[in-house]
Design an enzyme around this catalytic site. Structure first.
Site, PDB file in Angstrom:
ATOM      1  CD  GLU A  39      -1.150   1.120   3.348  1.00  0.00           C
ATOM      2  OE1 GLU A  39      -2.036   1.413   3.108  1.00  0.00           O
ATOM      3  OE2 GLU A  39      -0.276   1.609   4.482  1.00  0.00           O
ATOM      4  CG  ASN A  40       2.825   2.862   2.780  1.00  0.00           C
ATOM      5  OD1 ASN A  40       2.667   1.970   3.724  1.00  0.00           O
ATOM      6  ND2 ASN A  40       1.955   3.797   2.528  1.00  0.00           N
ATOM      7  CG  ASN A  67      -3.843   3.656   6.048  1.00  0.00           C
ATOM      8  OD1 ASN A  67      -3.293   2.572   6.121  1.00  0.00           O
ATOM      9  ND2 ASN A  67      -3.537   4.924   6.149  1.00  0.00           N
ATOM     10  CG  HIS A  68      -1.426   5.185   2.759  1.00  0.00           C
ATOM     11  ND1 HIS A  68      -1.899   6.695   2.363  1.00  0.00           N
ATOM     12  CD2 HIS A  68      -0.770   5.208   3.727  1.00  0.00           C
ATOM     13  CE1 HIS A  68      -1.254   7.120   3.469  1.00  0.00           C
ATOM     14  NE2 HIS A  68      -0.708   6.566   4.297  1.00  0.00           N
ATOM     15  CG  HIS A 178      -0.840   1.016   9.604  1.00  0.00           C
ATOM     16  ND1 HIS A 178      -0.889   1.821   8.523  1.00  0.00           N
ATOM     17  CD2 HIS A 178      -0.943   2.060  10.732  1.00  0.00           C
ATOM     18  CE1 HIS A 178      -1.394   3.235   9.120  1.00  0.00           C
ATOM     19  NE2 HIS A 178      -1.264   3.238  10.441  1.00  0.00           N
TER      20      HIS A 178
END
Length: 269
Positions: A39-40, A67-68, A178
């Site tokens: 996600e990053n 969340n990203h 996370h």
């Protein structure tokens, strides 16, 4: 089965080490399946279809999110058609993409991957516990699945631990993502589920959770807006967790953190 999970990829440095090391790790460790959190991966914010394709080509079977997941503008169309790219299962109904999936290894073993996001200090999504219960009713370890992996994307260590114990005996691996900092609690829970509160990240550890120190530090010290955060670009470390399971039960028989790179102690795996 032998499965490797790699923590959050942060920027190009993290992408490069995963793409470089995963093919060799598959051979060296005899891996049946590889999962990474991506996600990053795109400059620290989200992921793109091209990055997904590069990771798949390097031997990554499934990419999880958090969340990203939605930070890149074109990802909604891509995530709807790539079942190997997951987003948290407890997003509201109608959200594009998939929160879980069943995949088959070369040896025809059935691997279920579930991506869930917690709620403490995070976006207030649907109940992660109910979402997991629904998934674990669909997929039963040792019966309809040979390996069940749960990526718990969240901030609070307590919430991740509750999920670990709530799923103990019903999943092969529960691993947190996370926070980008590897925790020292990799172990097998009493019911046979491998667990680690956070796998850490794949990126430059001479940083603030993967971001350039010279940008992140003033923002926190002075509490003033400044330059947009950007991933550190130095030598990366790959952090993850290696799990071996009993082929009959799907429960863990061995678990060990894996660290490869310049900035953290290198594992002897």
């Amino acid at each position: 089965m032998k499965v490797l999970f790699c923590g959050d990829i942060v920027g190009r440095s993290g992408r490069d080490i995963v793409i470089r090391e995963v093919p060799a790790l598959r051979v060296r460790l005899g891996l049946d399946f590889v999962v990474v959190n991506g996600e990053n991966a795109a400059a620290g914010f989200g992921i793109t279809g091209r990055i997904c394709e590069d990771l798949h080509a390097a031997g990554v079977d499934v990419i999880t999110g958090g969340n990203h997941s939605w930070d890149q503008k074109d990802i909604q169309a891509y995530i709807a058609q790539d079942k190997r790219l997951l987003r948290p299962v407890n997003y509201p109904p109608g959200t594009p993409g998939f929160g879980s999936g069943m995949y088959e290894t070369a040896a025809r073993k059935r691997v279920v991957v579930i991506n869930v996001m917690t709620r403490l200090f995070m976006d207030p999504l649907d109940d992660p516990f109910q979402a997991l219960e629904a998934q674990l009713k669909l997929h039963r370890l040792g019966a309809t699945a040979d390996f069940i992996l749960i990526d718990v994307h969240g901030e609070a260590t307590s919430e991740k631990q509750v999920i670990g114990y709530a799923c103990d005996g019903r999943a092969s691996l529960v691993v947190g993502t996370h926070t980008h900092v590897p925790t020292a609690d990799a172990r097998i829970l009493p019911g046979g589920t491998a667990y680690q509160t956070d796998a850490g990240m794949c990126g430059d550890y001479d940083s603030i959770i993967g971001m350039k120190k010279e940008i992140a530090m003033p923002r926190m010290i002075r509490k003033l807006p400044g330059e947009r955060l950007a991933p550190a670009e130095g030598a990366a470390t790959l952090c993850g967790i290696f799990v071996e399971t009993d082929d009959r039960t799907g429960l863990a028989v061995a678990v060990k953190p894996l660290r490869l790179g310049a900035n953290l102690e290198v594992s002897d795996l």
